[in-house]
Motif scaffolding. Structure first.
Motif, PDB file in Angstrom:
ATOM      1  N   ARG A 151      35.690 -26.697 -29.050  1.00  0.00           N
ATOM      2  CA  ARG A 151      35.019 -27.720 -28.605  1.00  0.00           C
ATOM      3  C   ARG A 151      33.770 -27.269 -27.766  1.00  0.00           C
ATOM      4  O   ARG A 151      32.729 -27.925 -27.840  1.00  0.00           O
ATOM      5  CB  ARG A 151      35.730 -28.638 -27.925  1.00  0.00           C
ATOM      6  N   PHE A 152      33.919 -26.338 -26.955  1.00  0.00           N
ATOM      7  CA  PHE A 152      32.793 -26.005 -26.088  1.00  0.00           C
ATOM      8  C   PHE A 152      31.430 -25.434 -26.789  1.00  0.00           C
ATOM      9  O   PHE A 152      30.426 -26.044 -26.507  1.00  0.00           O
ATOM     10  CB  PHE A 152      33.176 -24.835 -25.297  1.00  0.00           C
ATOM     11  N   HIS A 176      32.058 -11.090 -23.556  1.00  0.00           N
ATOM     12  CA  HIS A 176      30.891 -10.400 -22.647  1.00  0.00           C
ATOM     13  C   HIS A 176      29.882 -11.338 -21.998  1.00  0.00           C
ATOM     14  O   HIS A 176      29.260 -10.693 -21.160  1.00  0.00           O
ATOM     15  CB  HIS A 176      30.157  -9.440 -23.659  1.00  0.00           C
ATOM     16  N   PHE A 177      29.856 -12.643 -22.175  1.00  0.00           N
ATOM     17  CA  PHE A 177      29.021 -13.534 -21.451  1.00  0.00           C
ATOM     18  C   PHE A 177      30.072 -13.568 -20.024  1.00  0.00           C
ATOM     19  O   PHE A 177      31.206 -13.575 -19.977  1.00  0.00           O
ATOM     20  CB  PHE A 177      29.046 -15.168 -21.895  1.00  0.00           C
ATOM     21  N   ALA A 223      25.021 -19.969 -18.876  1.00  0.00           N
ATOM     22  CA  ALA A 223      23.498 -19.809 -19.048  1.00  0.00           C
ATOM     23  C   ALA A 223      23.325 -18.709 -19.893  1.00  0.00           C
ATOM     24  O   ALA A 223      22.638 -18.751 -20.758  1.00  0.00           O
ATOM     25  CB  ALA A 223      23.121 -19.642 -17.828  1.00  0.00           C
ATOM     26  N   GLN A 224      24.026 -17.616 -19.828  1.00  0.00           N
ATOM     27  CA  GLN A 224      23.936 -16.495 -20.712  1.00  0.00           C
ATOM     28  C   GLN A 224      24.275 -16.968 -22.243  1.00  0.00           C
ATOM     29  O   GLN A 224      23.698 -16.617 -23.162  1.00  0.00           O
ATOM     30  CB  GLN A 224      24.750 -15.480 -20.372  1.00  0.00           C
ATOM     31  N   PHE A 225      25.392 -17.730 -22.300  1.00  0.00           N
ATOM     32  CA  PHE A 225      25.814 -18.169 -23.599  1.00  0.00           C
ATOM     33  C   PHE A 225      24.751 -19.058 -24.251  1.00  0.00           C
ATOM     34  O   PHE A 225      24.524 -19.031 -25.421  1.00  0.00           O
ATOM     35  CB  PHE A 225      27.160 -19.080 -23.285  1.00  0.00           C
ATOM     36  N   ALA A 226      24.029 -19.895 -23.378  1.00  0.00           N
ATOM     37  CA  ALA A 226      23.387 -20.854 -23.841  1.00  0.00           C
ATOM     38  C   ALA A 226      21.954 -20.170 -24.142  1.00  0.00           C
ATOM     39  O   ALA A 226      21.346 -20.564 -25.276  1.00  0.00           O
ATOM     40  CB  ALA A 226      23.064 -21.798 -22.712  1.00  0.00           C
ATOM     41  N   TYR A 263      32.686 -20.866 -16.564  1.00  0.00           N
ATOM     42  CA  TYR A 263      32.773 -20.431 -17.836  1.00  0.00           C
ATOM     43  C   TYR A 263      33.845 -19.382 -17.854  1.00  0.00           C
ATOM     44  O   TYR A 263      34.499 -19.002 -18.977  1.00  0.00           O
ATOM     45  CB  TYR A 263      31.578 -19.606 -18.263  1.00  0.00           C
ATOM     46  N   LEU A 264      34.101 -18.764 -16.816  1.00  0.00           N
ATOM     47  CA  LEU A 264      35.158 -17.614 -16.742  1.00  0.00           C
ATOM     48  C   LEU A 264      36.570 -18.168 -16.941  1.00  0.00           C
ATOM     49  O   LEU A 264      37.614 -17.745 -17.470  1.00  0.00           O
ATOM     50  CB  LEU A 264      34.997 -16.819 -15.598  1.00  0.00           C
ATOM     51  N   GLN A 265      36.526 -19.279 -16.331  1.00  0.00           N
ATOM     52  CA  GLN A 265      38.034 -20.245 -16.347  1.00  0.00           C
ATOM     53  C   GLN A 265      38.260 -20.518 -17.813  1.00  0.00           C
ATOM     54  O   GLN A 265      39.204 -20.434 -18.458  1.00  0.00           O
ATOM     55  CB  GLN A 265      38.140 -21.264 -15.598  1.00  0.00           C
TER      56      GLN A 265
END
Length: 487
Positions: A64-65, A113-114, A118-121, A263-265
């Motif tokens: 979903r994310f 690894h993100f 923001a890195q993902f985006a 994001y980490l969660q």
């Protein structure tokens, strides 16, 4: 003849002229022989083949994310008219890729690894950029699709590789298109633009490129597609940072999102590395806990596992083996279907048993295809083995001239297919990411020591966290560990 040549030349000029279309990103006219409708059709054809090849990662929240963030970014892109699709595939390889028509895929390996949204985006925008700038369509207009893909594309018999890959081979060839440096620079620029427009801090994208570079340097892992033809890493880092600063000013983005903790969660519990349930290799043996079988791998043979098949290639590249499921309810029916599908003519066939399991052993040559010149003859050894409600096809492929030398190796692997009974293999659990909150300020090395991380894995985990071992880490900071290294 002269008139004919002039006519062909004129036709070619008209074709090129009519194929010059306006690039939606640059506004310039590019020579593209593929229409938007054809792009969409290519993506629709490739998508099921890609999903079958890698499998989807079973995590509805993560799926979903990526779909929500992808659709938000697609809506502000230069080709918002496309029906985009975003998926996370179940592969430990660090990669992200896009195919024409709006299809974008991230592996769980890159998600691990993100270190923030923001890195993902930024990488998401980069991949969407390849689609909006029509990079794949341009490459398709210049070259023929790679056939077979993965290890199958490198074996001695390309015609068998194509048949073994079936219709999926051409679709999967989309994954192996190489983009030039100009394309990568343009996608970097678009990644910064798109991620900034939905509120993210694009400077984080530059930091992630450093993480990828460190990963590749540490273990020699394959470079992701968006790094494979990349400009100098230092130049790229500086360029992305400069562009990010400019977009912040242009959009008056005073509070650009990073969103590290959220994001980490989100990735807490993510499978890291190989997932044993899909099969794993240990001490030159392939084990499949869910299907409950095992077989040996020849010494020094390269291997690759996927949901569809397990592939092995000889060190000299002159022979290959694969294991896959064969359709059919009986061994005889499966044999007929397999021989027909692959265009093989049986030379020998006999009923055998393999560790108490009913089986058929077949030697077969590839038939010449009508209207095609067979450049290299092929001979195969096939074992069809009935076990656990399935029929497994183990296929060894080489040339007739080398068949006698490879046949014992083929037979040794196939005759040692056996039920898996060892509890430690059947119950093997995957390594997962575990998010912990630092209780006291210290450097990363000291924190790892407190969590009993083995010394030889510390650099790997430092890269996974986007940090260096001597970096200070404040109390209350979330970090990634791996489940088997916890107290």
């Amino acid at each position: 003849m002269k008139k004919f040549t002039i006519s062909c030349f004129t036709t070619a000029i008209l074709l090129l002229f009519n194929s010059c279309v306006k690039n939606p990103v640059t506004g310039k006219r590019d020579v593209i022989l593929i229409s938007e409708e054809q792009e969409v059709a290519m993506g629709q054809q490739a998508d099921p083949a890609i999903v079958a090849q890698f499998g989807l990662y079973e995590n509805p929240e993560l799926q979903r994310f990526i779909e929500q963030k992808g659709q938000a970014m697609a809506a502000i892109s230069h080709r918002s008219n496309l029906n985009y699709s975003f998926k996370i595939v179940d592969s430990p390889v660090i990669n992200a890729f896009a195919v024409p028509g709006g299809y974008v895929y991230f592996t769980r390996g890159i998600m691990a690894h993100f270190n923030n949204e923001a890195q993902f985006a930024g990488v998401l925008g980069h991949e969407i950029g390849h689609i909006t700038a029509r990079h794949s369509a341009q490459q398709q207009s210049k070259t023929v699709l790679a056939q077979g893909g993965l290890i199958l594309g490198s074996i001695l018999a390309p015609q068998v590789a194509q048949q073994l890959g079936n219709a999926a081979s051409q679709s999967l060839g989309l994954l192996f298109l190489k983009f030039g440096r100009d394309d990568e620079r343009e996608s970097d620029r678009l990644g910064v633009e798109y991620s900034s427009k939905i509120g993210y801090d694009a400077e984080e994208m530059a930091d992630f490129f450093i993480t990828l570079q460190r990963t590749q340097e540490q273990n020699g892992a394959a470079i992701p597609s968006f790094l494979s033809t990349h400009p100098n890493p230092e130049d790229r880092y500086e360029t992305v940072n400069k562009l990010a600063f400019e977009w912040k000013q242009k959009l008056n983005l005073t509070r650009a999102q990073v969103d590290r903790n959220s994001y980490l969660q989100l990735i807490d519990g993510l499978v890291y590395g190989e997932d044993p349930k899909q099969g794993f290799v240990e001490n030159n043996t392939f084990y499949h806990p869910e299907l409950k079988f095992r077989f040996p791998i020849p010494q020094q043979w390269q291997h690759m596992n996927s949901p569809q098949q397990f592939q092995m290639v000889a060190p000299d590249g002159k022979a290959m083996m694969l294991l896959t499921l064969a359709p059919g309810e009986s061994l005889e029916g499966a044999a007929q279907q397999l021989l027909k599908n692959y265009g093989l003519q049986p030379l020998e066939s006999k009923s055998v048993t393999v560790n108490g399991l009913p089986a058929l052993a077949i030697v077969a040559d590839q038939q010449a295809q009508q209207g095609q010149q067979q450049q290299q003859p092929v001979r195969t050894l096939i074992y069809l083995i009935k076990y656990g409600g399935n029929i497994y096809a183990m296929i060894g492929v080489t040339s007739p001239t080398t068949f006698d030398s490879y046949a014992p190796t083929f037979a040794s692997t196939m005759q040692n297919f056996a039920p898996l009974t060892e509890p430690d293999k059947l119950n093997r659990q995957p390594t997962r990411i575990k998010i912990e909150t630092v209780k006291e300020t210290a450097n990363l090395r000291q924190i790892f020591q407190r969590y009993q991380v083995p010394q030889e894995r510390m650099e790997e985990l430092a890269i996974l966290n986007g940090l260096f071992l001597d970096d200070p880490v404040e109390k209350g900071t979330m970090i990634k560990l791996l489940t088997k290294y916890n107290k």
